[in-house]
Write a protein that holds these residues in place. Structure first.
Motif, short mmCIF file in Angstrom:
data_model
loop_
_atom_site.label_atom_id
_atom_site.label_comp_id
_atom_site.label_asym_id
_atom_site.label_seq_id
_atom_site.Cartn_x
_atom_site.Cartn_y
_atom_site.Cartn_z
N ALA A 248 0.42 -0.58 0.25
CA ALA A 248 -0.23 -0.14 0.26
C ALA A 248 1.10 1.61 -0.27
O ALA A 248 -0.02 1.95 -0.84
CB ALA A 248 -1.10 -0.07 1.41
N ASN A 249 1.81 1.45 0.35
CA ASN A 249 2.94 2.38 0.62
C ASN A 249 3.23 2.55 -0.94
O ASN A 249 3.62 3.71 -1.41
CB ASN A 249 3.96 1.72 1.16
N ALA A 250 3.95 1.58 -1.46
CA ALA A 250 4.38 1.63 -3.07
C ALA A 250 2.83 1.95 -4.08
O ALA A 250 3.13 3.21 -4.05
CB ALA A 250 5.14 0.00 -3.46
N ILE A 251 1.69 1.83 -3.54
CA ILE A 251 0.68 2.15 -4.02
C ILE A 251 0.47 3.61 -3.69
O ILE A 251 -0.01 4.38 -4.73
CB ILE A 251 0.05 1.69 -3.81
N GLY A 252 0.73 3.85 -2.39
CA GLY A 252 0.12 5.80 -2.16
C GLY A 252 0.97 6.58 -2.57
O GLY A 252 0.87 7.39 -3.31
N ARG A 253 2.81 5.94 -2.70
CA ARG A 253 3.47 7.56 -3.57
C ARG A 253 3.30 7.20 -4.88
O ARG A 253 3.07 8.67 -5.58
CB ARG A 253 4.85 6.62 -3.33
N VAL A 254 2.46 6.53 -5.15
CA VAL A 254 2.08 6.46 -6.91
C VAL A 254 0.48 7.83 -7.09
O VAL A 254 0.76 8.67 -7.82
CB VAL A 254 1.82 5.69 -8.47
N VAL A 255 0.08 7.45 -6.14
CA VAL A 255 -1.47 8.06 -6.07
C VAL A 255 -1.73 8.97 -5.59
O VAL A 255 -1.61 10.18 -6.23
CB VAL A 255 -2.52 7.28 -5.07
N TRP A 256 -0.74 9.38 -4.70
CA TRP A 256 -0.35 10.56 -4.26
C TRP A 256 0.64 11.75 -4.99
O TRP A 256 0.18 12.92 -4.57
CB TRP A 256 0.19 10.19 -2.49
N GLY A 257 1.26 10.93 -5.33
CA GLY A 257 1.68 11.36 -6.67
C GLY A 257 0.87 12.50 -7.90
O GLY A 257 1.46 13.15 -8.13
N GLY A 258 0.76 11.10 -7.96
CA GLY A 258 -0.66 12.00 -9.06
C GLY A 258 -1.86 12.73 -9.24
O GLY A 258 -1.80 13.81 -9.49
N LEU A 273 -2.29 15.04 5.97
CA LEU A 273 -1.64 14.47 7.66
C LEU A 273 -3.09 14.43 8.28
O LEU A 273 -3.19 12.86 9.51
CB LEU A 273 -1.07 15.87 7.63
N LEU A 274 -4.35 14.53 7.78
CA LEU A 274 -5.37 14.66 8.14
C LEU A 274 -5.99 12.91 8.46
O LEU A 274 -6.51 12.48 9.15
CB LEU A 274 -6.79 15.19 7.63
N ALA A 275 -5.84 12.45 7.06
CA ALA A 275 -5.85 11.20 6.66
C ALA A 275 -5.12 10.22 7.49
O ALA A 275 -5.70 9.52 8.35
CB ALA A 275 -5.75 10.53 5.28
N GLN A 276 -3.58 10.34 8.30
CA GLN A 276 -3.06 9.58 9.40
C GLN A 276 -3.74 9.98 10.72
O GLN A 276 -3.70 9.80 11.43
CB GLN A 276 -1.51 10.34 8.74
N LEU A 293 -5.80 -5.83 11.47
CA LEU A 293 -4.93 -5.59 12.02
C LEU A 293 -4.04 -5.35 9.34
O LEU A 293 -3.70 -4.44 9.72
CB LEU A 293 -4.18 -6.70 12.41
N GLN A 294 -4.59 -6.57 8.87
CA GLN A 294 -4.43 -5.93 7.59
C GLN A 294 -4.44 -4.85 6.99
O GLN A 294 -3.82 -3.98 6.11
CB GLN A 294 -5.20 -7.12 6.54
N LEU A 295 -6.29 -4.21 7.65
CA LEU A 295 -6.60 -3.34 6.89
C LEU A 295 -6.20 -1.93 7.27
O LEU A 295 -5.58 -0.86 6.35
CB LEU A 295 -7.83 -3.06 7.04
N PHE A 296 -5.66 -2.01 8.81
CA PHE A 296 -4.53 -0.82 9.47
C PHE A 296 -3.94 -0.78 8.90
O PHE A 296 -3.38 0.75 8.28
CB PHE A 296 -4.77 -0.98 11.31
N ALA A 297 -2.96 -1.99 8.29
CA ALA A 297 -1.13 -1.81 7.85
C ALA A 297 -1.56 -1.11 7.00
O ALA A 297 -0.42 -0.11 6.05
CB ALA A 297 -0.70 -2.76 8.00
N ALA A 298 -2.49 -1.53 5.82
CA ALA A 298 -2.69 -0.88 4.19
C ALA A 298 -2.58 0.55 3.87
O ALA A 298 -2.44 1.56 3.06
CB ALA A 298 -3.70 -1.74 3.26
N ILE A 299 -3.94 0.84 5.16
CA ILE A 299 -4.42 1.85 5.08
C ILE A 299 -3.16 3.03 5.94
O ILE A 299 -2.70 4.18 5.19
CB ILE A 299 -5.45 2.84 5.70
N ALA A 300 -2.34 2.54 7.04
CA ALA A 300 -1.34 3.70 6.76
C ALA A 300 -0.50 3.78 6.04
O ALA A 300 0.58 4.60 6.08
CB ALA A 300 -0.90 2.79 8.50
N TYR A 304 1.36 6.47 4.42
CA TYR A 304 2.38 7.35 4.93
C TYR A 304 3.12 6.99 3.84
O TYR A 304 4.49 8.00 3.37
CB TYR A 304 3.36 5.86 5.34
N GLY A 305 3.10 6.19 2.20
CA GLY A 305 3.56 6.78 0.93
C GLY A 305 3.17 8.08 0.47
O GLY A 305 4.68 8.44 -0.62
N GLY A 306 2.89 8.65 0.97
CA GLY A 306 2.23 10.31 0.81
C GLY A 306 3.50 11.27 0.98
O GLY A 306 4.07 11.74 0.75
#
Length: 334
Positions: A248-258, A273-276, A293-300, A304-306
């Protein structure tokens, strides 16, 4: 050539992100060496201190010696650090020195190379190209944590894996480093000369610094102790959570970059910051089962990727792509 720059950047970051799989080794290190949870986290904690500290100076190294030499030297140090850490079976100090100090210095030198290089090659898509370039950082943690978790179940020791991984990192990062170079039309004479004092006292830098500190602190607290959020988690549940966080971190970097390329920096930073903050507040209600736990880890991981994209893009917007190497290094010290 542009496609090779992107692919090489991904491969480099794939290797450098391996340290963020550290939580997979913690339980085994505690049992094998006879140390506490806190002691087992020392190499990762030192890495997280040395890594950004080195980045303060890495921009100067890139400007002086070029991205290729910086990438290769960083890769040699990073891989060597993992090899040194493999001797920790005899004395855990070697693991602290290797994974914490030597690998931290290597990562600090190499990490910023693909970011600054890609932004120079793709000036009109700063956020997206940065996200793509560093997506491998999160992907590397996912890949290494999955492979390491499987091998640990086959009775491999963390120290054996450290040695194998170290040699692999040297080969892959050095290979990728040969493709790191500035665009043909890039000229140092075109860069804006800014003193460190001028930048560090700039109100915009100060705001970015504390915003990034907040985002990094939240992500670091979760990443280093994912398994501990759910005390009943098994080894594989913890490994899976680390993998979810990393993917999710890797995906987040691309999505937040877009997202960053389409909106102004201030709004994107506030949204991240609000999302975190909302996720941390809701964590007691989410992490009540392995699935939670998996859901929490994925969203976090996604949020974080952003953090690792939008601030590099903000530096490029404010001070120019040519200053990302030096100024982002200072900013990342947050």
């Amino acid at each position: 050539m542009r496609i090779m720059i992107i692919l090489s950047a991904l491969l480099m970051q794939l290797c450098l992100g391996a340290t963020y799989s550290w939580s997979v080794y913690v339980q085994h290190l505690k049992t094998l060496v006879g140390i506490t949870q806190t002691q087992a986290q020392i190499p990762f904690s030192i890495f997280y201190f040395v890594f950004p500290l080195t980045m303060i100076f890495s921009g100067t190294l890139i400007d002086k010696f070029g991205p290729r030499l910086a990438a290769i030297s960083g890769g040699l140090l990073f891989g060597s650090g993992w090899i040194v850490s493999s001797f920790g079976i005899h004395n855990f100090t070697w693991t602290i020195l290797g994974n914490g100090v030597i690998a931290g210095i290597g990562a600090g030198i190499a990490y910023i190379v693909p970011i600054s290089t890609c932004i120079k090659w793709f000036p009109n898509n700063k956020g997206l190209v940065t996200g793509v370039a560093v997506a491998g950082f999160g992907g590397g943690a996912a890949l290494v944590s999955s492979v390491a978790g499987y091998l640990l179940q086959l009775n491999f020791t963390p120290f054996t894996l450290f040695g194998y991984l170290g040699w692999a990192f040297i080969i892959l990062i050095v290979f990728s480093g040969f493709f790191m170079q500035n665009p043909p039309d890039y000229s140092k004479t075109d860069t804006i000369q800014l003193g460190f004092r001028e930048v560090l006292t700039d109100r915009r830098f100060i705001i970015l610094y504390f915003a990034m500190f907040t985002g990094l602190a939240a992500g670091f607290a979760i990443n280093a102790n994912i398994k501990e959020f759910y005390q009943s988690a098994t080894l594989m549940t913890g490994v899976t959570a680390v993998s979810f966080f990393a993917i999710a971190n890797a995906i987040g970097r691309v999505v937040w970059g877009g997202i960053f390329d389409r909106f102004n920096s201030r709004n994107v930073i506030q949204l991240n910051l609000l999302a975190q903050a909302l996720l941390l507040f809701a964590s007691p209600f989410i992490v009540t089962s392995p699935i939670g736990l998996q859901l929490f880890a994925a969203i976090a991981g996604f949020n974080y990727g952003g953090v690792l994209v939008i601030y590099a893009g903000s530096v490029a917007r404010i001070w120019g792509a040519e200053k990302v190497g030096s100024i982002y290094g200072w900013l990342f010290s947050a």
